[in-house]
Design a protein around this motif. Structure first.
Motif, PDB file in Angstrom:
ATOM      1  N   HIS A 247       6.170  -8.007  14.695  1.00  0.00           N
ATOM      2  CA  HIS A 247       6.506  -8.463  13.335  1.00  0.00           C
ATOM      3  C   HIS A 247       7.918  -9.035  13.289  1.00  0.00           C
ATOM      4  N   PRO A 280      11.119   6.821   7.262  1.00  0.00           N
ATOM      5  CA  PRO A 280      10.111   6.621   6.206  1.00  0.00           C
ATOM      6  C   PRO A 280      10.203   5.256   5.526  1.00  0.00           C
ATOM      7  N   GLY A 283       8.308   2.522   9.873  1.00  0.00           N
ATOM      8  CA  GLY A 283       6.986   2.931  10.345  1.00  0.00           C
ATOM      9  C   GLY A 283       6.557   4.293   9.845  1.00  0.00           C
ATOM     10  N   ALA A 285       6.410   5.202   6.970  1.00  0.00           N
ATOM     11  CA  ALA A 285       5.836   5.078   5.622  1.00  0.00           C
ATOM     12  C   ALA A 285       4.348   5.397   5.605  1.00  0.00           C
ATOM     13  N   ARG A 318      10.209   6.233  -4.009  1.00  0.00           N
ATOM     14  CA  ARG A 318       9.645   4.886  -3.990  1.00  0.00           C
ATOM     15  C   ARG A 318       8.155   4.971  -3.758  1.00  0.00           C
ATOM     16  N   GLY A 321       4.493   2.515   0.986  1.00  0.00           N
ATOM     17  CA  GLY A 321       3.483   1.518   1.345  1.00  0.00           C
ATOM     18  C   GLY A 321       3.544   0.287   0.478  1.00  0.00           C
ATOM     19  N   PHE A 322       4.563   0.267  -0.434  1.00  0.00           N
ATOM     20  CA  PHE A 322       4.734  -0.919  -1.294  1.00  0.00           C
ATOM     21  C   PHE A 322       6.070  -1.583  -1.009  1.00  0.00           C
ATOM     22  N   TYR A 370       7.486  -4.225 -13.528  1.00  0.00           N
ATOM     23  CA  TYR A 370       8.513  -3.774 -12.569  1.00  0.00           C
ATOM     24  C   TYR A 370       8.162  -4.255 -11.165  1.00  0.00           C
ATOM     25  N   ARG A 374       9.700  -7.749  -8.990  1.00  0.00           N
ATOM     26  CA  ARG A 374      10.341  -7.511  -7.681  1.00  0.00           C
ATOM     27  C   ARG A 374       9.449  -7.895  -6.503  1.00  0.00           C
ATOM     28  N   ARG A 406       2.821  -1.324  18.200  1.00  0.00           N
ATOM     29  CA  ARG A 406       4.020  -2.171  18.224  1.00  0.00           C
ATOM     30  C   ARG A 406       4.637  -2.324  19.607  1.00  0.00           C
TER      31      ARG A 406
HETATM   32  C1  SDX Z   1       7.337  -1.713   7.524  1.00  0.00           C
HETATM   33  O1  SDX Z   1      10.413  -5.425   8.391  1.00  0.00           O
HETATM   34  C2  SDX Z   1       9.198  -5.335   8.766  1.00  0.00           C
HETATM   35  O2  SDX Z   1       8.582  -6.274   9.188  1.00  0.00           O
HETATM   36  C3  SDX Z   1       8.636  -3.926   8.649  1.00  0.00           C
HETATM   37  C4  SDX Z   1       7.149  -3.786   8.929  1.00  0.00           C
HETATM   38  C5  SDX Z   1       6.810  -4.108  10.375  1.00  0.00           C
HETATM   39  O3  SDX Z   1       5.657  -4.484  10.645  1.00  0.00           O
HETATM   40  O4  SDX Z   1       7.677  -3.876  11.261  1.00  0.00           O
HETATM   41  O5  SDX Z   1       6.403  -4.659   8.090  1.00  0.00           O
HETATM   42  C6  SDX Z   1       6.685  -2.349   8.692  1.00  0.00           C
HETATM   43  O6  SDX Z   1       8.371  -1.115   7.681  1.00  0.00           O
HETATM   44  C7  SDX Z   1       6.720  -1.902   6.163  1.00  0.00           C
HETATM   45  C8  SDX Z   1       7.569  -1.200   5.036  1.00  0.00           C
HETATM   46  C9  SDX Z   1       7.197   0.283   5.018  1.00  0.00           C
HETATM   47  N1  SDX Z   1       8.102   0.991   4.043  1.00  0.00           N
HETATM   48  C10 SDX Z   1       7.647   1.427   2.875  1.00  0.00           C
HETATM   49  O7  SDX Z   1       6.500   1.233   2.444  1.00  0.00           O
HETATM   50  C11 SDX Z   1       8.693   2.242   2.081  1.00  0.00           C
HETATM   51  C12 SDX Z   1       8.698   1.775   0.630  1.00  0.00           C
HETATM   52  N2  SDX Z   1       9.252   0.401   0.566  1.00  0.00           N
HETATM   53  C13 SDX Z   1      10.649   0.234   0.426  1.00  0.00           C
HETATM   54  O8  SDX Z   1      11.512   1.285   0.607  1.00  0.00           O
HETATM   55  C14 SDX Z   1      11.177  -1.179   0.481  1.00  0.00           C
HETATM   56  O9  SDX Z   1      10.293  -1.980  -0.166  1.00  0.00           O
HETATM   57  C15 SDX Z   1      11.486  -1.737   1.852  1.00  0.00           C
HETATM   58  C16 SDX Z   1      12.395  -0.844   2.604  1.00  0.00           C
HETATM   59  C17 SDX Z   1      10.236  -1.956   2.622  1.00  0.00           C
HETATM   60  C18 SDX Z   1      12.165  -3.098   1.650  1.00  0.00           C
HETATM   61  O10 SDX Z   1      13.334  -2.844   0.986  1.00  0.00           O
HETATM   62  P1  SDX Z   1      14.392  -4.024   0.713  1.00  0.00           P
HETATM   63  O11 SDX Z   1      13.925  -5.327   1.209  1.00  0.00           O
HETATM   64  O12 SDX Z   1      15.732  -3.540   1.186  1.00  0.00           O
HETATM   65  O13 SDX Z   1      14.358  -4.133  -0.830  1.00  0.00           O
HETATM   66  P2  SDX Z   1      15.298  -3.358  -1.785  1.00  0.00           P
HETATM   67  O14 SDX Z   1      15.426  -1.930  -1.333  1.00  0.00           O
HETATM   68  O15 SDX Z   1      16.536  -4.156  -1.963  1.00  0.00           O
HETATM   69  O16 SDX Z   1      14.426  -3.332  -3.139  1.00  0.00           O
HETATM   70  C19 SDX Z   1      14.522  -4.414  -4.068  1.00  0.00           C
HETATM   71  C20 SDX Z   1      14.161  -3.782  -5.407  1.00  0.00           C
HETATM   72  C21 SDX Z   1      15.000  -2.544  -5.730  1.00  0.00           C
HETATM   73  O17 SDX Z   1      15.017  -2.402  -7.122  1.00  0.00           O
HETATM   74  P3  SDX Z   1      16.329  -3.038  -7.961  1.00  0.00           P
HETATM   75  O18 SDX Z   1      17.563  -2.427  -7.311  1.00  0.00           O
HETATM   76  O19 SDX Z   1      16.244  -4.530  -7.768  1.00  0.00           O
HETATM   77  O20 SDX Z   1      16.109  -2.576  -9.368  1.00  0.00           O
HETATM   78  O21 SDX Z   1      12.797  -3.311  -5.369  1.00  0.00           O
HETATM   79  C22 SDX Z   1      12.782  -1.893  -5.542  1.00  0.00           C
HETATM   80  C23 SDX Z   1      14.174  -1.396  -5.216  1.00  0.00           C
HETATM   81  O22 SDX Z   1      14.427  -0.183  -5.883  1.00  0.00           O
HETATM   82  N3  SDX Z   1      11.770  -1.382  -4.596  1.00  0.00           N
HETATM   83  C24 SDX Z   1      10.901  -0.426  -4.879  1.00  0.00           C
HETATM   84  C25 SDX Z   1      10.105  -0.292  -3.745  1.00  0.00           C
HETATM   85  N4  SDX Z   1      10.517  -1.168  -2.797  1.00  0.00           N
HETATM   86  C26 SDX Z   1      11.563  -1.832  -3.343  1.00  0.00           C
HETATM   87  N5  SDX Z   1      10.713   0.325  -6.001  1.00  0.00           N
HETATM   88  C27 SDX Z   1       9.687   1.235  -5.950  1.00  0.00           C
HETATM   89  N6  SDX Z   1       8.871   1.392  -4.862  1.00  0.00           N
HETATM   90  C28 SDX Z   1       9.056   0.657  -3.758  1.00  0.00           C
HETATM   91  N7  SDX Z   1       8.254   0.820  -2.702  1.00  0.00           N
END
Ligand code: SDX
Length: 445
Positions: A247, A280, A283, A285, A318, A321-322, A370, A374, A406
């Motif tokens: 990825h 978390p 991977g 997550a 959070r 998975g989103f 929300y 985003r 991976r």
């Molecule tokens: C993987 O990078 C890759 O390619 C990764 C991956 C791969 O194949 O290697 O695709 C695999 O890691 C997938 C992601 C798995 N993680 C999760 O599902 C954990 C939940 N998701 C997040 O913590 C978050 O979305 C990230 C870490 C994945 C991305 O975070 P970013 O890009 O740093 O975004 P951000 O933290 O700046 O969020 C932007 C906004 C924020 O709100 P505001 O400050 O603008 O008000 O979106 C919100 C965040 O609070 N937000 C969420 C959220 N993810 C972002 N709010 C609630 N739930 C969420 N899941």
């Protein structure tokens, strides 16, 4: 105007440095920086001369707008939900390919011929055993050791059994044999960590079995009875491993590149990648998604309550998975996994109540401002846990499964970095600490 570049020429076969330029005005001095353009028309500004020429660095916590390298391995377009390995769309590979064929593609750059694939598979099959002394390591782990901790340490330990892999410069065949050992042995190490956690005897790999069948056999067969691999489960595992195979510059792949850039062994670099993947937010997550869905079910399946909790800034919860750093549209892998989960559950006659909760959670989130504002969509981890459950993988092994998938991508990223003789990674910083001050004896503090 000062030009921060030598006279880049647009070479035919590598359209990297375009003739376009960016200008930067610093303290009324205008600088020209070269623009680089990839084969998918992505553009970047080459700032490699910025500090030596201007004394300025750039700052980008989390590298949200910073490219660390040029790569020909994986292309993804987050806005359009596109993912391709070496140019092949993930949808076609998931439908038509095998995991080891995709591993060859990622690592060596092209789909293998029939004989190349047969040779690659045969050599990997013959490396699936681990040294009997490594088997003793399992006796030292606590019963409830998280299998990611076991995996990271066992992979690092592999380098001690192959000291020649620690050389700073390896011959191509030394690299290839290390690659085959890693791909072969990671499945044995993973399956054995599960068996040990259950107090079961380990099952040795069987050369008569293909990669996915061999892993399932080592995971679920018992010495007391015959075990037949279910082809539906094996096919689902093959799809999951392909979808996780690479990825581009994600957190763990960047960690592998960073660790490998010091010329640490490939085993050491992969072990570092396993540790980064464990988190978390990355991977880890997939395990957290299932724990979250279980919590929703235990608390009465109130999906709306979980959505509100995810939106509440006072909690650091959070919706696991989103969301995604790059995908600001659907994650193409999530769509394929969701379809595969539906068909596998139907074929296995398995009615997992968590799938219903996950589907409802997705529907409610995707209609909530929300999440819409985003661009938060289900990512690869949202449904993968439900499919892993359906094929019998225990929850704390989910991230290990992510690592299994991976691994070829990590290897491909490491190999590209070493083949391109990239320098050791050493970012700069902006210092925000104390200015110079003199030592004060303890009596005077
Ligand atoms: C993987 O990078 C890759 O390619 C990764 C991956 C791969 O194949 O290697 O695709 C695999 O890691 C997938 C992601 C798995 N993680 C999760 O599902 C954990 C939940 N998701 C997040 O913590 C978050 O979305 C990230 C870490 C994945 C991305 O975070 P970013 O890009 O740093 O975004 P951000 O933290 O700046 O969020 C932007 C906004 C924020 O709100 P505001 O400050 O603008 O008000 O979106 C919100 C965040 O609070 N937000 C969420 C959220 N993810 C972002 N709010 C609630 N739930 C969420 N899941």
């Amino acid at each position: 105007m000062q030009m921060l570049y030598t006279d880049f020429k647009k070479t035919d076969n590598q359209p990297i440095h375009s003739m376009k330029k960016a200008t930067l005005n610093i303290e009324n001095q205008v600088y020209e920086l070269p623009v680089v353009e990839g084969t998918e028309k992505e553009k970047g500004i080459d700032i490699s001369r910025l500090r030596p020429e201007t004394g300025y660095i750039t700052l980008d916590s989390g590298y949200k707008s910073t490219g660390s390298t040029k790569s020909a391995i994986t292309f993804l377009n987050g806005e359009e939900g596109i993912l391709r390995y070496r140019g092949y769309p993930i949808e076609q590979l998931a439908k038509n390919s095998s995991f080891l064929e995709v591993a060859f593609l990622l690592i060596y750059g092209n789909l293998p011929s029939k004989e190349e694939l047969e040779k690659f598979v045969s050599k990997i099959t013959r490396h699936t055993l681990i040294h009997e002394d490594m088997k003793k390591f399992y006796e030292g782990y606590p019963a409830k050791a998280h299998p990611m901790g076991v995996l990271a340490s066992m992979i690092g330990a592999l380098s001690t059994f192959y000291p020649e892999s620690q050389k700073s410069e390896l011959e191509p065949e030394e690299v290839d044999v290390t690659i085959r050992r890693l791909i072969a042995k990671i499945s044995t190490i993973a399956a054995w960590s599960y068996k040990k956690s259950q107090g079961f005897p380990v099952m040795y790999p069987q050369n008569r079995l293909g990669y996915c069948d061999n892993f399932l056999h080592m995971m679920f067969a018992q010495p007391t009875e015959e075990y037949e691999v279910n082809p539906v489960i094996s096919e689902a595992l093959n799809t999951l491993l392909i979808l996780h195979a690479d990825h581009e510059q994600n957190c763990s792949a960047s960690t592998v590149r960073m660790a490998g850039s010091s010329h640490a062994s490939l085993y050491a670099a992969i072990s570092a990648g396993v540790c980064a993947l464990w988190g978390p937010l990355h991977g880890g997550a997939n395990q957290k998604v299932i724990e979250m869905l279980r919590q929703i079910r235990e608390e009465g399946s109130d999906v709306a309550k979980m959505i509100e909790k995810a939106k509440d800034k006072s909690s650091d919860f959070r919706l696991m998975g989103f969301g995604h750093r790059v995908y600001k549209n659907f994650d193409p892998r999530a769509n394929i996994i969701k379809a595969s989960t539906d068909s596998v559950l139907k074929e296995l006659g398995n009615n997992d109540s968590l799938l219903k909760i996950a589907t409802e959670l997705e529907e409610v989130a995707l209609s909530d401002d929300y999440f819409i504002e985003r661009n938060l969509y289900p990512n690869v981890d949202f449904y993968s846990g439900i499919l892993y459950r359906a094929i019998g993988i225990p929850t704390d092994m989910f991230t290990v499964m992510f690592a299994l998938g991976r691994l070829p991508g990590w290897i491909a990223q490491w190999k590209e970095m070493r083949d391109n003789r990239e320098p050791i990674s050493r970012p700069r910083q902006i210092y925000t600490g104390e200015n110079a001050r003199d030592y004060v004896s303890i009596e005077k503090r």
